[in-house]
Design a protein around this motif. Sequence first.
Motif, PDB file in Angstrom:
ATOM      1  N   ASN A  25       0.756  -1.244   0.040  1.00  0.00           N
ATOM      2  CA  ASN A  25      -0.054  -0.123  -0.096  1.00  0.00           C
ATOM      3  C   ASN A  25       0.765   1.178  -0.054  1.00  0.00           C
ATOM      4  O   ASN A  25       0.648   2.127  -0.673  1.00  0.00           O
ATOM      5  N   SER A  26       1.993   1.233   0.972  1.00  0.00           N
ATOM      6  CA  SER A  26       2.904   2.293   0.938  1.00  0.00           C
ATOM      7  C   SER A  26       3.529   2.703  -0.549  1.00  0.00           C
ATOM      8  O   SER A  26       3.869   3.755  -0.842  1.00  0.00           O
ATOM      9  N   THR A  27       3.645   1.451  -1.404  1.00  0.00           N
ATOM     10  CA  THR A  27       4.358   1.620  -2.567  1.00  0.00           C
ATOM     11  C   THR A  27       3.312   2.280  -3.612  1.00  0.00           C
ATOM     12  O   THR A  27       3.822   3.291  -4.265  1.00  0.00           O
ATOM     13  N   GLY A  28       2.233   2.160  -3.390  1.00  0.00           N
ATOM     14  CA  GLY A  28       1.410   2.774  -4.196  1.00  0.00           C
ATOM     15  C   GLY A  28       1.022   4.159  -3.777  1.00  0.00           C
ATOM     16  O   GLY A  28       0.912   5.186  -4.711  1.00  0.00           O
ATOM     17  N   ALA A  29       1.148   4.523  -2.578  1.00  0.00           N
ATOM     18  CA  ALA A  29       0.909   5.804  -2.111  1.00  0.00           C
ATOM     19  C   ALA A  29       2.154   6.782  -2.296  1.00  0.00           C
ATOM     20  O   ALA A  29       2.172   7.828  -2.589  1.00  0.00           O
ATOM     21  N   ALA A  30       3.287   5.896  -2.520  1.00  0.00           N
ATOM     22  CA  ALA A  30       4.726   6.817  -2.802  1.00  0.00           C
ATOM     23  C   ALA A  30       4.632   7.167  -4.375  1.00  0.00           C
ATOM     24  O   ALA A  30       5.416   8.050  -4.639  1.00  0.00           O
ATOM     25  N   ILE A  31       3.857   6.413  -5.140  1.00  0.00           N
ATOM     26  CA  ILE A  31       3.897   6.837  -6.469  1.00  0.00           C
ATOM     27  C   ILE A  31       2.682   7.703  -6.891  1.00  0.00           C
ATOM     28  O   ILE A  31       3.010   8.718  -7.434  1.00  0.00           O
ATOM     29  N   THR A  32       1.545   7.847  -6.192  1.00  0.00           N
ATOM     30  CA  THR A  32       0.477   8.557  -6.185  1.00  0.00           C
ATOM     31  C   THR A  32       0.877  10.132  -5.516  1.00  0.00           C
ATOM     32  O   THR A  32       0.229  11.038  -5.947  1.00  0.00           O
ATOM     33  N   GLY A  33       1.462  10.022  -4.260  1.00  0.00           N
ATOM     34  CA  GLY A  33       1.345  11.121  -3.566  1.00  0.00           C
ATOM     35  C   GLY A  33       2.389  12.282  -4.313  1.00  0.00           C
ATOM     36  O   GLY A  33       1.896  13.580  -4.474  1.00  0.00           O
ATOM     37  N   PRO A  34       3.632  12.075  -4.944  1.00  0.00           N
ATOM     38  CA  PRO A  34       4.287  13.071  -5.673  1.00  0.00           C
ATOM     39  C   PRO A  34       3.445  13.303  -6.796  1.00  0.00           C
ATOM     40  O   PRO A  34       3.584  14.586  -7.314  1.00  0.00           O
ATOM     41  N   THR A  35       2.840  12.653  -7.564  1.00  0.00           N
ATOM     42  CA  THR A  35       2.302  12.874  -8.933  1.00  0.00           C
ATOM     43  C   THR A  35       1.080  13.916  -8.321  1.00  0.00           C
ATOM     44  O   THR A  35       0.941  14.711  -9.022  1.00  0.00           O
ATOM     45  N   ARG A  36       0.152  13.652  -7.483  1.00  0.00           N
ATOM     46  CA  ARG A  36      -0.861  14.484  -6.983  1.00  0.00           C
ATOM     47  C   ARG A  36      -0.210  15.974  -6.657  1.00  0.00           C
ATOM     48  O   ARG A  36      -0.862  17.093  -7.090  1.00  0.00           O
ATOM     49  N   GLY A  37       0.958  15.967  -6.048  1.00  0.00           N
ATOM     50  CA  GLY A  37       1.346  17.213  -5.628  1.00  0.00           C
ATOM     51  C   GLY A  37       2.049  17.955  -6.973  1.00  0.00           C
ATOM     52  O   GLY A  37       1.832  19.203  -6.816  1.00  0.00           O
ATOM     53  N   ALA A  38       2.375  17.262  -7.840  1.00  0.00           N
ATOM     54  CA  ALA A  38       3.178  17.901  -9.179  1.00  0.00           C
ATOM     55  C   ALA A  38       1.896  18.366  -9.889  1.00  0.00           C
ATOM     56  O   ALA A  38       1.977  19.521 -10.785  1.00  0.00           O
ATOM     57  N   ILE A  39       0.686  17.819  -9.789  1.00  0.00           N
ATOM     58  CA  ILE A  39      -0.247  18.142 -10.830  1.00  0.00           C
ATOM     59  C   ILE A  39      -1.050  19.718 -10.305  1.00  0.00           C
ATOM     60  O   ILE A  39      -1.610  20.415 -11.072  1.00  0.00           O
ATOM     61  N   ILE A  40      -0.908  19.865  -8.852  1.00  0.00           N
ATOM     62  CA  ILE A  40      -1.875  21.074  -8.254  1.00  0.00           C
ATOM     63  C   ILE A  40      -1.262  22.505  -9.104  1.00  0.00           C
ATOM     64  O   ILE A  40      -2.263  22.997  -9.558  1.00  0.00           O
ATOM     65  N   PRO A  41       0.038  22.621  -9.075  1.00  0.00           N
ATOM     66  CA  PRO A  41       0.673  23.916  -9.772  1.00  0.00           C
ATOM     67  C   PRO A  41       0.297  23.912 -11.344  1.00  0.00           C
ATOM     68  O   PRO A  41       0.478  24.795 -11.994  1.00  0.00           O
ATOM     69  N   ARG A  42       0.275  22.687 -11.801  1.00  0.00           N
ATOM     70  CA  ARG A  42       0.022  22.647 -13.375  1.00  0.00           C
ATOM     71  C   ARG A  42      -1.571  23.100 -13.706  1.00  0.00           C
ATOM     72  O   ARG A  42      -1.729  23.545 -14.604  1.00  0.00           O
ATOM     73  N   ILE A  43      -2.460  23.006 -12.735  1.00  0.00           N
ATOM     74  CA  ILE A  43      -3.798  23.308 -13.086  1.00  0.00           C
ATOM     75  C   ILE A  43      -4.237  24.549 -12.110  1.00  0.00           C
ATOM     76  O   ILE A  43      -5.407  24.898 -12.669  1.00  0.00           O
ATOM     77  N   MET A  44      -3.489  25.147 -11.252  1.00  0.00           N
ATOM     78  CA  MET A  44      -3.797  26.251 -10.583  1.00  0.00           C
ATOM     79  C   MET A  44      -2.913  27.626 -10.881  1.00  0.00           C
ATOM     80  O   MET A  44      -1.695  27.110 -11.066  1.00  0.00           O
ATOM     81  N   ARG A  45      -3.618  28.435 -10.876  1.00  0.00           N
ATOM     82  CA  ARG A  45      -2.778  29.828 -11.004  1.00  0.00           C
ATOM     83  C   ARG A  45      -1.941  30.170  -9.757  1.00  0.00           C
ATOM     84  O   ARG A  45      -2.196  29.481  -8.994  1.00  0.00           O
ATOM     85  N   PRO A  46      -0.461  30.405  -9.915  1.00  0.00           N
ATOM     86  CA  PRO A  46       0.405  30.483  -8.668  1.00  0.00           C
ATOM     87  C   PRO A  46      -0.189  31.066  -7.407  1.00  0.00           C
ATOM     88  O   PRO A  46       0.046  30.555  -6.299  1.00  0.00           O
ATOM     89  N   GLU A  47      -0.998  32.290  -7.679  1.00  0.00           N
ATOM     90  CA  GLU A  47      -1.548  32.850  -6.498  1.00  0.00           C
ATOM     91  C   GLU A  47      -2.610  31.909  -5.927  1.00  0.00           C
ATOM     92  O   GLU A  47      -2.943  32.436  -4.614  1.00  0.00           O
ATOM     93  N   LEU A  48      -3.233  30.928  -6.412  1.00  0.00           N
ATOM     94  CA  LEU A  48      -4.268  30.343  -5.751  1.00  0.00           C
ATOM     95  C   LEU A  48      -3.520  28.883  -5.194  1.00  0.00           C
ATOM     96  O   LEU A  48      -4.356  28.156  -4.514  1.00  0.00           O
ATOM     97  N   VAL A  49      -2.301  28.699  -5.273  1.00  0.00           N
ATOM     98  CA  VAL A  49      -1.586  27.406  -4.979  1.00  0.00           C
ATOM     99  C   VAL A  49      -1.684  27.162  -3.373  1.00  0.00           C
ATOM    100  O   VAL A  49      -2.141  26.182  -2.920  1.00  0.00           O
TER     101      VAL A  49
END
Length: 389
Positions: A97-121
């Motif tokens: 389970n930790s292996t799956g979380a280790a893959i999805t966690g960084p991916t989700r974090g990298a997605i946020i600034p990709r789809i949001m304006r910097p001032e809304l991060v």
Amino acid sequence: MGQAVSQLGVGVTVVAVGQQVFEITRSSFWVGLLGMANLIPLIVFGLWGGAIADAVDRRKLLIIGSVIAWAATLFILVQALFGLGNVYLIFAAVAVNSTGAAITGPTRGAIIPRIMRPELVPAANALNSLVYSIGAVTGPMIGAVLMAVSGFAGAYAVDALLFTASLYAALRLPSLPPLGEVTRPGARAVAEGLSFILSHPVLLMSFVVDIIAMVFAMPRALFPQLTHERFGDSLIALGWMNSSMAIGSVVGALFSGWVGRVSRQGVGLVVVIAIWGLSVAAAGLAHDLWLLVAFMALGGVADVFSSVWRQSILQLYAPDEMRGRLQGAFMVVVAGGPRLGELRAGAMATTLGLGGAWVGGGIACAVTVIVVGLSVSGFRNYRARSLQP
């Protein structure tokens, strides 16, 4: 919305796994060792997953990691259904389970600034913390009821069902191919990310102060023992303890609008982490359940402010082609630190007793973060407006 639903199940499993291991072994040390079963995959696959997130479509990677985590949840459900009671099988399921979380966690974090304006991060990160915290509040309470009514299998079955919401949400995301220069995933890509962190003192110290907070003061591995010694093995008391910090995180996230307007974020991090440590120490001295929950909730308020500042600094400091790797390192620290803290707490409880492990850790956290955090001038004088998106 997918994360909000699935995090309820995660909260259920967190309390159920710790309680099941304690019932099998009657040892806080073994509960603390669950942290190591989480930590090793997080270190290996967190860094590697972050490097991959910079080189492939982040939507596809998120789906793959989610399927791995879901498979682990089904595995731990099966062992409970058959009543195997084997602590090593539980540890294996936690590691997958930790292996799956280790893959999805960084991916989700990298997605946020990709789809949001910097001032809304910062606001987006506060909302993200709110989603996780609501699950962490409600999940353990639901887990305590489910364990009392239907045992461990019932708790794990709910997690397996609710996790489908997260998988569905990942499927609904748009394609997110990499931007800028693509570095082939591997040791070199990971080394570049770590080198970027080490060469920027503000980033490095944001990791260091969080490690101090979690390793010195995280008391979660002591919850089953405290429930046994002070509250007569009450599963309701166990549920409240597991939810206590997240209750504060929900309150803090709801009233976090001012956090994005703070420029002296280095000093701010030192202050809120010191408050976290002192709150944990005070909770360890409390003999009434409501007072313990109140102090841990105060610590949760401080922790969510810390999380928003650290995550926003990290997301806005690096270019997009580096964000996955930095998020991978962030995942290792954020998820690995508490696991080391659980191991520390369990080991100390066997030698110094419950009070020494809990109260001493909180005080040590507050003192250490003030000394270390304020000793680095770049971090002490850091102002958020110097960041570039």
